[in-house]
Write a protein that holds these residues in place. Structure first.
Motif, PDB file in Angstrom:
ATOM      1  N   GLY A   1       0.793  -1.107  -0.011  1.00 22.89           N
ATOM      2  CA  GLY A   1       0.115  -0.068  -0.086  1.00 22.89           C
ATOM      3  C   GLY A   1       0.779   1.199  -0.092  1.00 22.89           C
ATOM      4  N   PRO A   2       0.364   2.377   0.277  1.00 24.06           N
ATOM      5  CA  PRO A   2       0.848   3.704  -0.080  1.00 24.06           C
ATOM      6  C   PRO A   2       1.697   4.091   1.149  1.00 24.06           C
ATOM      7  CG  PRO A   2      -1.309   4.058   0.331  1.00 24.06           C
ATOM      8  CD  PRO A   2      -1.254   2.505   0.254  1.00 24.06           C
ATOM      9  N   SER A   3       1.510   3.627   2.536  1.00 20.52           N
ATOM     10  CA  SER A   3       2.269   3.992   3.558  1.00 20.52           C
ATOM     11  C   SER A   3       2.335   2.924   4.424  1.00 20.52           C
ATOM     12  CB  SER A   3       1.449   5.162   4.235  1.00 20.52           C
ATOM     13  OG  SER A   3       0.067   4.802   4.679  1.00 20.52           O
ATOM     14  N   TRP A   4       3.110   3.135   5.488  1.00 15.94           N
ATOM     15  CA  TRP A   4       3.582   2.086   6.590  1.00 15.94           C
ATOM     16  C   TRP A   4       2.357   2.248   7.373  1.00 15.94           C
ATOM     17  CZ3 TRP A   4       6.976  -1.620   6.938  1.00 15.94           C
ATOM     18  CH2 TRP A   4       7.909  -1.524   5.963  1.00 15.94           C
ATOM     19  N   PRO A   5       2.185   1.085   8.273  1.00 13.55           N
ATOM     20  CA  PRO A   5       0.961   1.197   9.352  1.00 13.55           C
ATOM     21  C   PRO A   5       1.592   2.202  10.502  1.00 13.55           C
ATOM     22  CG  PRO A   5       1.533  -1.172   8.787  1.00 13.55           C
ATOM     23  CD  PRO A   5       2.597  -0.100   8.214  1.00 13.55           C
ATOM     24  N   GLU A   6       0.512   2.483  11.018  1.00 13.52           N
ATOM     25  CA  GLU A   6       0.990   3.787  12.114  1.00 13.52           C
ATOM     26  C   GLU A   6       1.883   3.269  13.059  1.00 13.52           C
ATOM     27  OE1 GLU A   6      -1.805   5.557  15.491  1.00 13.52           O
ATOM     28  OE2 GLU A   6      -2.403   6.064  13.701  1.00 13.52           O
ATOM     29  N   CYS A   7       1.728   1.905  13.266  1.00 15.74           N
ATOM     30  CA  CYS A   7       2.407   1.464  14.590  1.00 15.74           C
ATOM     31  C   CYS A   7       3.181   0.148  14.113  1.00 15.74           C
ATOM     32  CB  CYS A   7       1.606   1.066  15.940  1.00 15.74           C
ATOM     33  SG  CYS A   7       2.547   0.535  17.161  1.00 15.74           S
ATOM     34  N   VAL A   8       4.547   0.143  14.142  1.00 16.10           N
ATOM     35  CA  VAL A   8       5.057  -1.246  13.564  1.00 16.10           C
ATOM     36  C   VAL A   8       6.093  -1.526  15.037  1.00 16.10           C
ATOM     37  CG1 VAL A   8       6.721  -2.157  12.095  1.00 16.10           C
ATOM     38  CG2 VAL A   8       5.523  -0.507  11.215  1.00 16.10           C
ATOM     39  N   VAL A   9       5.634  -2.743  15.477  1.00 21.54           N
ATOM     40  CA  VAL A   9       6.421  -3.416  16.639  1.00 21.54           C
ATOM     41  C   VAL A   9       6.854  -4.912  16.305  1.00 21.54           C
ATOM     42  CG1 VAL A   9       5.981  -4.562  18.690  1.00 21.54           C
ATOM     43  CG2 VAL A   9       4.594  -2.313  18.160  1.00 21.54           C
ATOM     44  N   LEU A  10       8.217  -4.994  16.488  1.00 24.29           N
ATOM     45  CA  LEU A  10       8.982  -6.156  16.100  1.00 24.29           C
ATOM     46  C   LEU A  10       9.348  -6.752  17.387  1.00 24.29           C
ATOM     47  CD1 LEU A  10      11.860  -4.392  14.015  1.00 24.29           C
ATOM     48  CD2 LEU A  10       9.734  -5.325  13.311  1.00 24.29           C
ATOM     49  N   ARG A  11       9.097  -8.381  17.334  1.00 23.07           N
ATOM     50  CA  ARG A  11       9.454  -9.210  18.324  1.00 23.07           C
ATOM     51  C   ARG A  11      10.429 -10.116  17.873  1.00 23.07           C
ATOM     52  NH1 ARG A  11       4.400 -11.774  21.246  1.00 23.07           N
ATOM     53  NH2 ARG A  11       3.555  -9.931  22.534  1.00 23.07           N
ATOM     54  N   LEU A  12      11.628  -9.926  18.619  1.00 22.42           N
ATOM     55  CA  LEU A  12      12.755 -10.968  18.165  1.00 22.42           C
ATOM     56  C   LEU A  12      12.800 -11.777  19.480  1.00 22.42           C
ATOM     57  CD1 LEU A  12      15.265  -8.166  17.338  1.00 22.42           C
ATOM     58  CD2 LEU A  12      13.805  -9.469  15.673  1.00 22.42           C
ATOM     59  N   HIS A  13      12.574 -13.098  19.253  1.00 23.87           N
ATOM     60  CA  HIS A  13      12.772 -14.081  20.148  1.00 23.87           C
ATOM     61  C   HIS A  13      14.050 -14.729  19.990  1.00 23.87           C
ATOM     62  CE1 HIS A  13       8.319 -14.878  20.489  1.00 23.87           C
ATOM     63  NE2 HIS A  13       8.315 -14.266  19.519  1.00 23.87           N
ATOM     64  N   LEU A  14      14.803 -14.003  21.048  1.00 20.50           N
ATOM     65  CA  LEU A  14      16.168 -14.104  21.285  1.00 20.50           C
ATOM     66  C   LEU A  14      16.712 -14.039  22.732  1.00 20.50           C
ATOM     67  CD1 LEU A  14      17.628 -11.496  18.480  1.00 20.50           C
ATOM     68  CD2 LEU A  14      17.395 -13.843  18.236  1.00 20.50           C
ATOM     69  N   LYS A  15      17.751 -14.349  23.146  1.00 20.07           N
ATOM     70  CA  LYS A  15      18.086 -14.168  24.450  1.00 20.07           C
ATOM     71  C   LYS A  15      18.863 -12.952  24.944  1.00 20.07           C
ATOM     72  CE  LYS A  15      19.001 -19.293  24.408  1.00 20.07           C
ATOM     73  NZ  LYS A  15      19.873 -20.367  24.329  1.00 20.07           N
ATOM     74  N   ALA A  16      19.357 -12.142  24.024  1.00 19.97           N
ATOM     75  CA  ALA A  16      20.046 -10.852  24.122  1.00 19.97           C
ATOM     76  C   ALA A  16      20.340 -10.326  23.024  1.00 19.97           C
ATOM     77  CB  ALA A  16      20.946 -10.912  25.168  1.00 19.97           C
ATOM     78  N   LEU A  17      20.874  -9.129  22.728  1.00 20.47           N
ATOM     79  CA  LEU A  17      21.031  -8.502  21.425  1.00 20.47           C
ATOM     80  C   LEU A  17      22.307  -7.957  21.382  1.00 20.47           C
ATOM     81  CD1 LEU A  17      19.239  -8.118  18.931  1.00 20.47           C
ATOM     82  CD2 LEU A  17      18.251  -6.020  19.958  1.00 20.47           C
ATOM     83  N   GLU A  18      23.292  -8.455  20.949  1.00 21.15           N
ATOM     84  CA  GLU A  18      24.510  -7.993  20.567  1.00 21.15           C
ATOM     85  C   GLU A  18      24.428  -6.898  19.735  1.00 21.15           C
ATOM     86  OE1 GLU A  18      28.806  -9.415  18.999  1.00 21.15           O
ATOM     87  OE2 GLU A  18      27.557 -10.966  19.593  1.00 21.15           O
ATOM     88  N   ASP A  19      23.511  -7.145  18.384  1.00 23.30           N
ATOM     89  CA  ASP A  19      23.710  -5.955  17.509  1.00 23.30           C
ATOM     90  C   ASP A  19      22.368  -5.922  16.796  1.00 23.30           C
ATOM     91  OD1 ASP A  19      24.790  -3.653  15.957  1.00 23.30           O
ATOM     92  OD2 ASP A  19      24.732  -5.154  14.311  1.00 23.30           O
ATOM     93  N   PHE A  20      21.493  -4.920  16.555  1.00 25.40           N
ATOM     94  CA  PHE A  20      20.330  -4.904  16.003  1.00 25.40           C
ATOM     95  C   PHE A  20      20.446  -3.648  15.027  1.00 25.40           C
ATOM     96  CE2 PHE A  20      16.154  -2.671  15.531  1.00 25.40           C
ATOM     97  CZ  PHE A  20      15.564  -3.796  14.799  1.00 25.40           C
ATOM     98  N   ARG A  21      19.902  -3.735  13.841  1.00 24.69           N
ATOM     99  CA  ARG A  21      19.899  -2.519  12.680  1.00 24.69           C
ATOM    100  C   ARG A  21      18.838  -2.811  11.953  1.00 24.69           C
ATOM    101  NH1 ARG A  21      26.076  -2.242  10.503  1.00 24.69           N
ATOM    102  NH2 ARG A  21      26.777  -2.856  12.236  1.00 24.69           N
ATOM    103  N   VAL A  22      18.111  -1.537  11.813  1.00 26.43           N
ATOM    104  CA  VAL A  22      16.870  -1.499  10.910  1.00 26.43           C
ATOM    105  C   VAL A  22      17.224  -0.232  10.132  1.00 26.43           C
ATOM    106  CG1 VAL A  22      15.620   0.253  12.711  1.00 26.43           C
ATOM    107  CG2 VAL A  22      14.345  -1.227  10.742  1.00 26.43           C
ATOM    108  N   SER A  23      17.268  -0.529   8.741  1.00 24.35           N
ATOM    109  CA  SER A  23      17.481   0.484   7.672  1.00 24.35           C
ATOM    110  C   SER A  23      16.138   0.630   6.664  1.00 24.35           C
ATOM    111  CB  SER A  23      18.634   0.124   7.033  1.00 24.35           C
ATOM    112  OG  SER A  23      19.787  -0.168   7.778  1.00 24.35           O
ATOM    113  N   GLY A  24      15.965   1.924   6.612  1.00 21.72           N
ATOM    114  CA  GLY A  24      14.962   2.259   5.509  1.00 21.72           C
ATOM    115  C   GLY A  24      15.344   3.776   4.911  1.00 21.72           C
ATOM    116  N   GLY A  25      15.497   3.835   3.691  1.00 14.64           N
ATOM    117  CA  GLY A  25      16.162   5.048   3.004  1.00 14.64           C
ATOM    118  C   GLY A  25      17.418   5.417   3.476  1.00 14.64           C
ATOM    119  N   ASP A  26      17.557   6.748   3.872  1.00 12.58           N
ATOM    120  CA  ASP A  26      18.818   6.916   4.379  1.00 12.58           C
ATOM    121  C   ASP A  26      19.132   6.909   5.905  1.00 12.58           C
ATOM    122  OD1 ASP A  26      19.524   7.810   1.657  1.00 12.58           O
ATOM    123  OD2 ASP A  26      18.565   9.863   1.983  1.00 12.58           O
TER     124      ASP A  26
END
Length: 180
Positions: A71-96
């Protein structure tokens, strides 16, 4: 309904209520589609109104995904659930824009760090428009204090400013401290 399904359904409802969703449920046409690099990883999308929750289970604890808006736009609220034990590194990229986060592996005092692009020395504070709320939950869906998480998940809400430019796709990359 068995206990695990009940806990999962309750936890999903609570997360979506946090985004302002009263009646969460699967819809036939989600506002996003997810493509995972590893065939062993799985993703579940829960959509209600203009909100979406994406739960990712990573078999190795290292992975990436591409999320494409429908569709033309992202949902108003985007929630990610990562089923991990801890998070050494997380990256989310979009556009610039690339947002980063890390959740320490120290059980007694887990720290969460957030930064934008490659400027790791300049941490994002709550006042930043790019602040990502990050929470830890145990297997029961209760807030978790200790790391490593045991059958829990890390929840990340993407900031509205990150999605404002309406990139067609965003990419996620994650590394679990306790990968297997």
């Amino acid at each position: 309904m068995n206990r695990l399904k009940t806990v999962t359904a309750l936890a999903a409802t609570l997360v979506l209520l946090n985004c302002g969703i009263a009646n969460a449920g699967d819809q036939e046409k989600p506002g996003v589609e997810v493509k995972l690099r590893s065939e062993r990883d799985t993703a579940k999308i829960v959509v209600a109104d203009d909100r979406v929750q994406i739960s990712i289970r990573s078999a190795k604890g290292i992975g990436d995904a591409t999320i494409r808006r429908i569709g033309p736009s992202w949902p108003e609220c985007v929630v990610l659930r990562l089923h991990l034990k801890a998070l050494e590194d997380f990256r989310v990229s979009g556009g610039d824009i690339t947002l980063h986060a890390s959740l320490s592996s120290y059980p007694s005092t887990p720290r969460i760090r957030r930064w934008k692009n490659d400027e790791e020395e300049i941490l994002l504070g709550k006042e930043s428009e790019y602040w990502m709320p990050i929470k830890r939950f145990d297997a029961k869906g209760d807030p978790a204090a200790e790391i490593p998480l045991k059958d829990g998940w890390i929840e990340i809400r993407l900031p509205a400013a990150f999605l404002a430019e309406q990139p067609l796709e965003i990419t996620l990359r994650w590394i679990d401290f306790y990968r297997g």
